[in-house]
Design an enzyme around this catalytic site. Sequence first.
Site, PDB file in Angstrom:
ATOM      1  N   CYS A 161       0.866  -1.176   0.000  1.00 59.58           N
ATOM      2  CA  CYS A 161       0.000   0.000   0.000  1.00 59.58           C
ATOM      3  C   CYS A 161       0.906   1.230   0.000  1.00 59.58           C
ATOM      4  CB  CYS A 161      -0.940  -0.020   1.206  1.00 59.58           C
ATOM      5  SG  CYS A 161      -0.092  -0.052   2.803  1.00 59.58           S
ATOM      6  N   THR A 162       0.363   2.381   0.297  1.00 60.50           N
ATOM      7  CA  THR A 162       1.153   3.613   0.207  1.00 60.50           C
ATOM      8  C   THR A 162       2.279   3.651   1.232  1.00 60.50           C
ATOM      9  OG1 THR A 162      -0.826   4.785  -0.547  1.00 60.50           O
ATOM     10  CG2 THR A 162       1.033   6.127   0.198  1.00 60.50           C
TER      11      THR A 162
END
Length: 250
Positions: free
Chosen positions: A183-184
């Site tokens: 994810c980020t």
Amino acid sequence: MSRVVNIAAYKFVTLDALPALREHLLTRAEALSLKGTILLAPEGINVFLAGEAEAVDAMLAEMSALPAIGPLEVKYSDSASVPFGRLRVRIKREIIRMDHPAIRPGKGRAPSVDSQTLARWLAQGADDEGRPLALLDTRNDFEVDAGTFDGAIDWRLQRFTQFPAAFDAHRAELEGKTVVSFCTGGIRCEKAALYMQDAGLQHTYQLEGGILKYFEETGGVGYTGGCFVFDARETLDAALAPRPLGAQAA
């Protein structure tokens, strides 16, 4: 303003007395003229802040010195201006909502893979035991559209609370592979990896530090496009510089 430093950090750690902690962090961040968001929940803290380098360093020292929080693993980037319009310090039920109370990263982390190891696995086309890779994007669909790892699995999530049901529906396609969720910045993929681990899926990892740390440490090898961020910069390229949405990949 001199050079603007942006930081992203999180930590799964049991927190209590949240109203008092919120007031303390808000007062300190305001005094340092910082902008961005700090999220507090019983499961931990999530930080996105920007300001002058000295002020950011002072805020990090303040948070890390608190016994309830301790040292933070931080991801840095620079920008020409502050990408946040205001400062918010909020108390939430979860720092990233999943709606699965049994998933508690503060009680024990899922296995992780660092950026250099993942880059090597991508170059090899398999993990170090020869097992095929499955890169699993745990972000929302519009974030994936801004950029992702080549060949990553995208379940077109509209919100992270949909992840458990999506995994249950697609589990068969992950069996027999080394699964790396990403994810980020690391929060969603950490919760996702724990969910898959608890469900009995073997060889499951999270990407340590998420895409932002991968960009910082590898230059983004194997990744096409930018990484969506929830501030005025919109997306960052592999050099952690603003990249306009819709820009063509090099």
